[in-house]
Scaffold this motif. Structure first.
Motif, short mmCIF file in Angstrom:
data_model
loop_
_atom_site.label_atom_id
_atom_site.label_comp_id
_atom_site.label_asym_id
_atom_site.label_seq_id
_atom_site.Cartn_x
_atom_site.Cartn_y
_atom_site.Cartn_z
N LYS A 126 -7.67 56.36 -2.92
CA LYS A 126 -7.62 56.05 -4.36
C LYS A 126 -6.68 57.00 -5.10
CE LYS A 126 -12.08 53.82 -5.26
NZ LYS A 126 -13.38 53.95 -5.98
N GLN A 179 -3.15 56.04 -7.25
CA GLN A 179 -3.07 56.23 -8.71
C GLN A 179 -1.76 56.90 -9.12
OE1 GLN A 179 -6.63 58.38 -9.69
NE2 GLN A 179 -7.93 56.55 -9.66
N SER A 199 -11.26 50.20 2.60
CA SER A 199 -12.12 49.91 1.46
C SER A 199 -12.95 48.65 1.67
CB SER A 199 -11.26 49.75 0.20
OG SER A 199 -10.32 48.71 0.38
N ASN A 246 -11.74 58.25 -1.28
CA ASN A 246 -11.29 58.96 -2.48
C ASN A 246 -9.84 59.39 -2.37
OD1 ASN A 246 -13.83 58.68 -3.65
ND2 ASN A 246 -14.56 60.66 -2.91
#
Length: 340
Positions: free
Chosen positions: A336, A340, A262, A333
């Motif tokens: 991420k 989560q 990132s 993505n």
């Protein structure tokens, strides 16, 4: 004179003892080399045998994959997991074993063994490659700047084109050596330098005339811009790879990123507009040359050849860059989603 003779004799005695030690060390060295050569042959033969047997056992598993008990299915699943990891492990082993050169290295160097047999030697060669690439890029940047703003002679342009030919030829050889030693350069990035070598060679042979003068400033401005972007790329990639190697997440022989983190977005988003502008400049060069090729007074074959080269470069660079960005966005993505 006679007073210094004992000192000379003492020094000679010391040198003679050292010579005997050198002879003993050399004999051990030759013996170890012979042992290493035998071990290399044994490892290569064992890896080849393992690969062949892996194929056979994979086919056998497929044939008897029906009507298995739960315990047998679990054993087969574990076996398949180990089988999938073996090819990458064999490639890692082979990067430290002598192997045959590819077609390109055979044509250029013959059958000379270019395998580097230690991690230190591999990293030193790769580090020297990156320094060479950066230094030559800076030289080409300065030379293009001088040709564009201060000097307008065909002879000086020929020197610039010769430097480009030599630079790309040297890159193809050095990258082939890196690939032989386990570097992950592949696909378009290899082919790109062959096309660039051919393009520079065609520009070198383009005779001085009206059409050359029309395209001359456009090409030198493009070379100036490309050298500038390559300097930015070298800075970005070396910074990313240094950090990833420090974290233990990348191989020492890697040159470009396949993974993505990132924290790389800041540098990448800065670099992408420069890259895409350069790609579309290649398309503009191609269209300009194709337009020149249609002129009645166009008799030089170099016009059409350069136009095709620029079109190939644009197509390969543009779609490869888009694919890399899509891959990195997808990886981001996925990361991420896991967090989560």
């Amino acid at each position: 004179m006679s007073q210094s003779l004992p000192a000379i004799l003492e020094e000679w005695k010391c040198m003679d003892e050292q010579y005997q030690n050198i002879q003993d060390t050399y004999k051990i060295y030759v013996q170890k080399l012979d042992e290493i050569s035998k071990l290399q042959s044994s490892c290569s033969a064992s890896i080849s045998n393992q690969r062949r047997r892996l194929k056979e056992i994979t086919q056998s598993i497929k044939r008897c994959s029906n009507d298995l008990t739960a315990e047998e299915a679990k054993s087969i699943e574990e076996m398949n997991g180990k089988i999938k990891t073996r090819p990458n492990l064999f490639l890692e082993m082979e990067s430290f074993l002598p192997k045959k050169n590819g077609i390109y290295l055979n044509l250029v160097l013959g059958s000379v063994n270019v395998t580097l047999l230690s991690k230190q030697a591999k990293f030193a060669y790769k580090d020297e490659y990156e320094k060479f690439k950066l230094c030559l890029t800076v030289i080409l940047l300065v030379f293009s700047f001088i040709c564009y703003f201060f000097i307008n002679f065909r002879f000086v342009d020929a020197i610039l084109n010769f430097l480009l030919v030599w630079y790309y030829c040297t890159l193809t050889i050095r990258e082939s050596v890196l690939i032989t030693n386990g570097s992950r350069i592949k696909g378009w990035w290899v082919f790109h330098h062959y096309i660039s070598t051919f393009l520079s060679g065609v520009m070198l042979t383009w005779p001085d005339g009206h059409l050359y003068k029309v395209f001359r400033n456009q090409f030198i401005a493009y070379s100036l811009y490309q050298s500038f972007v390559q300097c930015l790329q070298c800075y970005y990639q070396s910074g990313c790879l240094y950090r990833l190697r420090a974290l233990g997440e990348r191989h020492n022989m890697d040159l470009t990123m396949e993974g993505f983190q990132s924290w790389m977005w800041r540098g990448l988003t800065f670099l992408l507009p420069f890259l895409f502008f350069g790609h579309f400049w290649q398309l503009f060069n191609s269209l300009s040359l194709f337009g020149m090729a249609k002129l009645p007074d166009c008799k030089e074959w170099q016009v059409l050849a350069c136009g095709l080269c620029f079109l190939i470069l644009f197509t390969g660079n543009f779609f490869t860059t888009v694919a890399v960005v899509r891959h990195k966005i997808k990886s981001k993505n996925e990361t991420k989603a896991k967090n989560q």
